[in-house]
Design a protein around this motif. Structure first.
Motif, PDB file in Angstrom:
ATOM      1  N   UNK A  24       2.002  -1.469  -3.315  1.00 54.15           N
ATOM      2  CA  UNK A  24       1.925  -1.541  -1.863  1.00 54.15           C
ATOM      3  C   UNK A  24       0.466  -1.543  -1.434  1.00 54.15           C
ATOM      4  N   UNK A  25       0.239  -1.878  -0.164  1.00 54.15           N
ATOM      5  CA  UNK A  25      -1.082  -1.957   0.454  1.00 54.15           C
ATOM      6  C   UNK A  25      -1.835  -3.200  -0.036  1.00 54.15           C
ATOM      7  N   UNK A  26      -2.173  -4.060   0.898  1.00 52.45           N
ATOM      8  CA  UNK A  26      -2.652  -5.396   0.544  1.00 52.45           C
ATOM      9  C   UNK A  26      -3.934  -5.406  -0.282  1.00 52.45           C
ATOM     10  N   UNK A  40     -13.461  -3.690   7.288  1.00 52.74           N
ATOM     11  CA  UNK A  40     -13.596  -3.795   8.743  1.00 52.74           C
ATOM     12  C   UNK A  40     -12.326  -4.400   9.322  1.00 52.74           C
ATOM     13  N   UNK A  41     -11.815  -5.412   8.635  1.00 55.29           N
ATOM     14  CA  UNK A  41     -10.591  -6.074   9.089  1.00 55.29           C
ATOM     15  C   UNK A  41      -9.367  -5.218   8.816  1.00 55.29           C
ATOM     16  N   UNK A  42      -9.250  -4.737   7.590  1.00 56.39           N
ATOM     17  CA  UNK A  42      -8.046  -4.037   7.154  1.00 56.39           C
ATOM     18  C   UNK A  42      -7.831  -2.716   7.884  1.00 56.39           C
ATOM     19  N   UNK A  43      -8.888  -1.938   8.027  1.00 59.98           N
ATOM     20  CA  UNK A  43      -8.725  -0.620   8.643  1.00 59.98           C
ATOM     21  C   UNK A  43      -9.319  -0.527  10.031  1.00 59.98           C
ATOM     22  N   UNK A  44     -10.208  -1.477  10.390  1.00 63.48           N
ATOM     23  CA  UNK A  44     -10.882  -1.394  11.668  1.00 63.48           C
ATOM     24  C   UNK A  44     -10.375  -2.334  12.732  1.00 63.48           C
TER      25      UNK A  44
END
Length: 219
Positions: free
Chosen positions: A67-69, A103-107
């Motif tokens: 799981x998790x990309x 930045x994209x994944x978590x932000x």
């Protein structure tokens, strides 16, 4: 003989989209199992047994369930180290690629999750939801643009594909979907245009999946 990998995903899920690109880049055939986030299929009892966080993507590969990309993408790259490599060998470039990806994944991406948007609509209404979403997405894109000014070549980090590129294309799609202007972010637009020319990115696009809604379907 090893069984075919299985990917639980949804055509519009940006996290799922990243993994589809990684699988395409590595030439890995897989079984596509659609999970409709709009009808809350991820909340079902059967799906919860697969992932208690009730999220996609899930990838079953090599006899394990992932799981998790971003960890999924790293696993694919580490276990299939043939070209193209998704994580740069140079530590500095690898760190820059991971930073942009995060930045994209978590932000950025969490703000546009379907369950978050549904809650926002119920609490503050559609118009305020859109204002809220555009504010946070624009803030994230501003940070990406600054990072790309330092690190980019043809792609996000130099002239080779990295995990950052796999995250960028789905996020640009989401920007257009939520009416977020990217006119002030020339590096983002330039790199996205280059990436969309590549076969793996074309194949993995949200509008070319088996569960893509008819009104969005492209060849």
């Amino acid at each position: 003989m090893a069984s075919q990998p299985v990917l639980w995903n949804f055509f519009r899920s940006s996290a799922s989209w990243r993994v589809r690109i990684a699988l395409a880049l590595k030439g890995i055939d897989y079984e596509y199992r659609a999970v409709n986030l709009y009808t809350d299929e991820q909340l079902s009892e059967d799906f919860t047994k697969l992932n208690t966080k009730q999220e996609i993507p899930i990838l079953e590969i090599d006899g394990i369930r992932l799981t998790q990309s971003l960890p999924i993408i790293e696993y694919i790259d580490e276990t299939r180290p043939h070209e193209p490599r998704i994580l740069p060998q140079d530590p500095a470039k690898r760190c820059k690629a991971r930073a942009i990806a995060e930045i994209i994944n978590s932000g950025i991406q969490p703000y546009q999750n379907t369950n978050v948007l549904k809650r926002l609509v119920s609490e503050i209404g559609e118009e305020k939801k859109n204002e809220w979403l555009q504010h946070y997405l624009t803030k994230g894109f501003r940070a990406i643009e600054v990072a790309l000014a330092e690190s980019s070549g043809t792609y996000c980090v130099g002239d080779e594909l990295t995990i950052a590129d796999l995250c960028l294309v789905p996020q640009v799609y989401s920007a257009h979907r939520f009416n977020v202007s990217l006119k002030d972010f020339p590096n983002i637009l330039r790199i996205n245009a280059e990436l969309e020319k590549l076969p793996a990115f074309h194949k993995s696009h949200a509008h070319r999946q088996i569960d893509t809604f008819a009104e969005y379907r492209e060849n």
